[in-house]
Design an enzyme around this catalytic site. Structure first.
Site, short mmCIF file in Angstrom:
data_model
loop_
_atom_site.label_atom_id
_atom_site.label_comp_id
_atom_site.label_asym_id
_atom_site.label_seq_id
_atom_site.Cartn_x
_atom_site.Cartn_y
_atom_site.Cartn_z
N CYS A 150 52.63 35.04 67.44
CA CYS A 150 53.93 35.11 67.29
C CYS A 150 54.64 36.37 67.80
O CYS A 150 54.53 36.51 69.03
CB CYS A 150 54.21 34.94 65.85
SG CYS A 150 55.91 34.39 65.59
N GLU A 156 46.82 30.83 62.02
CA GLU A 156 45.99 31.24 60.93
C GLU A 156 46.10 30.25 59.75
O GLU A 156 45.25 30.03 58.86
CB GLU A 156 46.41 32.49 60.51
CG GLU A 156 47.56 32.84 59.96
CD GLU A 156 48.47 33.52 61.27
OE1 GLU A 156 48.40 32.96 62.31
OE2 GLU A 156 49.65 34.16 61.08
N HIS A 160 51.55 30.20 64.69
CA HIS A 160 50.76 30.92 63.69
C HIS A 160 49.51 29.99 63.49
O HIS A 160 49.32 29.24 62.29
CB HIS A 160 51.32 31.18 62.24
CG HIS A 160 52.40 32.12 62.36
ND1 HIS A 160 52.14 33.58 62.33
CD2 HIS A 160 53.47 32.23 62.64
CE1 HIS A 160 53.43 34.29 62.40
NE2 HIS A 160 54.15 33.71 62.65
N1 GLN Z 1 60.23 38.73 64.95
C1 GLN Z 1 60.00 37.57 65.84
C2 GLN Z 1 60.85 36.20 65.83
O1 GLN Z 1 61.67 36.32 64.96
C3 GLN Z 1 58.56 37.07 65.64
C4 GLN Z 1 58.33 36.55 64.16
C5 GLN Z 1 56.85 36.36 63.83
O2 GLN Z 1 56.08 36.88 64.43
N2 GLN Z 1 56.64 35.59 62.82
O3 GLN Z 1 60.82 35.51 66.75
#
Ligand code: GLN
Length: 543
Positions: A382, A519, A517
């Site tokens: 992310c 995970e 994500h």
């Molecule tokens: N801050 C970034 C976004 O909002 C990544 C978010 C994250 O890593 N979950 O896109």
């Protein structure tokens, strides 16, 4: 679940952090090991409508369900210990319950009645429990957050008391998890806190059927009998829970303690021999892992392991697959900014996890440059993917002023930006299924198409996957052509190619960034392909 499902309610006493979520999930695993179907739910007494707005320092990780709910991290245990899929219905907070009741009141649904905690709030809680799943699982396990005695948890406890009354003893069981502390000076285990906690429960009309007693030392028969007598619970239903080396031992220990048998007998259900080979196998692998692989996790919430719960578990699962122990070095990105990258050299690979806000991002970008140039395996999740795109833009594609508009709205080259920001520049994109995708969070499961000839494609060994998201910003398609021409590999996109989901660096042993994500989908009995590939690359780098 109105007619058939049995309900097991799990409450906690004395202190928090006794591992109620793990205990509930482990019991569910024991039911599954006997061929039963289960559903799981967490009821949280706090007022936030969901934990999405809470700092990881406060609450640990936010677990995301496939249908896009931001939920309590205990749901992660439920999914990792069983084969159930959680959903929006799997986690309710006081805030969410009140919000629904107040909305109904404003609509006039209560026909002039005075709206009260009993029956309106408690009815809303009972509905939330009874409508958890439409497919009538054999057993639903419902965990009540907080500790008995808290003001906030009273409506939830009242609701489950009423459910015993509504559904009868044959369909409801109460498990209470308490602490039996060892007092070193006296050399004794003390049962009084447990007695008091059960007294509190009985005051509000709940008589526990089973006591799970967390303890550092084995609880002898004498102490067990004493707890049984004072708490009005049969001695064989007072079950000790000792500390374990890995949480995946808990199902085995609870089975030895007879927990699932006590509950199945209580329900008058058939109690076949369980097949626990999955858990035995996991524990054996964890015990036998001899080699250690070190991974530097460069993040913000490094002092709090709970903030990266699913991530730590996913790394461990991948380690089991490779027969290695994964040791994580939590590196504060701001420390890298101040003190340089020396610390990274102690690790075999680097991971930059998800995150929000600017703090530490330059440190992370410096770390990413280091691993890309030095061919150290890298996994960006992310925010970790977004920063990899920024780093590549700046240092390979020649876009010196590249950045994410999350940190600077006026950044010269917003290679990561809100979709609305670059759509205005004339790029047409197909929105995903979530209408909120424009400005707010993109949440939950989305399909992704992978390039077969890529690290990601080889890891999954399939081209169509589905992964969970939680972010606002996206890879800015305006720059896609330019970055690809500079060598960046786009190895995963939405099926219609409209959003970039996975990127890789060229000529690198393993450098993968994913917008989702992964995970959340790793299981101890089925490690996630990307984590497996990453830990594999780390192991190879070490050799
Ligand atoms: N801050 C970034 C976004 O909002 C990544 C978010 C994250 O890593 N979950 O896109």
């Amino acid at each position: 679940m109105a007619d058939k499902t049995r309900f097991v309610f799990v409450t906690g006493g004395v202190v928090s952090s006794l591992g109620k979520g793990i205990a509930a999930a482990s019991l569910a695993a024991l039911f599954e090991a006997r061929g039963l179907t289960v559903a799981m739910q967490k009821l949280d007494p706090y007022i936030n409508v969901d934990p999405g707005t809470m700092s990881p320092f406060q609450h640990g990780e936010v677990f995301v369900t496939d249908d896009g709910a931001e939920t309590d991290l205990d749901l992660g245990y439920y999914e990792r210990f069983t084969h159930t899929h959680t959903s929006k219905r799997s986690n309710y907070t006081t805030g969410r319950i009140y919000e629904s009741v107040i909305r109904r009141e404003r609509r006039g649904d209560y026909l002039g009645a005075t709206v009260q905690v009993i029956p309106h709030i408690t009815n809303a809680i009972k509905n939330a429990i009874l409508s958890l799943r439409a497919d009538e699982p054999d057993i639903a396990l419902v965990e009540i957050g907080g500790t008995v005695g808290d003001i906030e948890s009273l409506p939830f406890l009242e609701a489950i008391r009423q459910l015993r009354f509504d559904l009868g003893r044959e369909r409801t069981a109460f498990i209470h998890l308490t602490l039996v502390p060892y007092i070193r000076a006296a050399g004794e285990l003390k049962t009084k806190p447990t007695q008091h906690s059960v007294q509190k429960l009985r005051e509000i009309g709940i008589q526990p059927d089973v006591l799970l007693c967390r303890s550092e030392k084995p609880i002898g028969k004498g102490q067990r009998d004493k707890i049984a007598l004072f708490c009005n619970v049969p001695s064989h239903a007072v079950i000790e829970v000792l500390d374990v080396d890995t949480i995946y031992e808990v199902p085995l220990k609870l089975n030895e303690g007879g927990l699932s048998s006590v509950i199945l007998d209580h329900f008058g259900m058939h109690n076949p021999e369980p097949d626990l080979s999955v858990w035995e196998d996991i524990c054996k692998k964890a015990r036998e892992a001899s080699e250690t692989v070190r991974i530097a996790m460069v993040g913000k919430y490094v002092e709090l392991a709970d903030a990266y719960k699913s991530l730590n578990e996913a790394l461990m699962h991948a380690g089991l697959t490779h027969g290695v122990r994964v040791e994580v070095d939590y590196v504060d990105a701001e420390v890298l900014e101040r003190e340089g990258l020396e610390r990274l050299k102690k690790s075999d690979a680097v991971l930059v996890p998800g995150g929000f806000g600017e703090r530490g991002t330059e440190g992370k970008i410096a770390a990413i440059r280091y691993v890309r140039e030095n061919k150290v395996p890298y996994f960006g999740i992310c925010l970790g993917m977004q920063l990899a795109v920024v780093e590549f833009s700046r240092n390979v594609a020649g876009l010196r002023g590249a950045g994410s508009s999350e940190f600077d709205e006026k950044v010269e080259h917003p290679v990561i930006a809100l979709m609305t920001q670059w759509e205005q520049e004339g790029v047409r994109v197909q929105r995903g299924h979530n209408d909120d995708l424009g400005g707010t969070m993109r949440l939950g499961g989305y399909p992704c198409k992978l390039k077969a000839d890529s690290h990601a494609g080889r890891a999954y060994d399939e081209s169509d996957i589905r992964e969970r998201h939680r972010h606002r910003y996206e890879f800015n398609n305006t720059y896609r052509k330019q970055l690809e021409e500079a060598g960046l590999i786009v190895s995963g996109t939405l099926p219609d190619d409209s959003l970039v989901e996975v990127i890789e660096a060229p000529d690198h042993p393993w450098f993968v960034g994913c917008q989702f994500h992964p995970e959340f989908l790793s299981r101890p009995y089925a490690a996630h392909p990307l984590f497996t590939a990453f830990v594999g690359a780390a192991k190879k780098a070490r050799a």
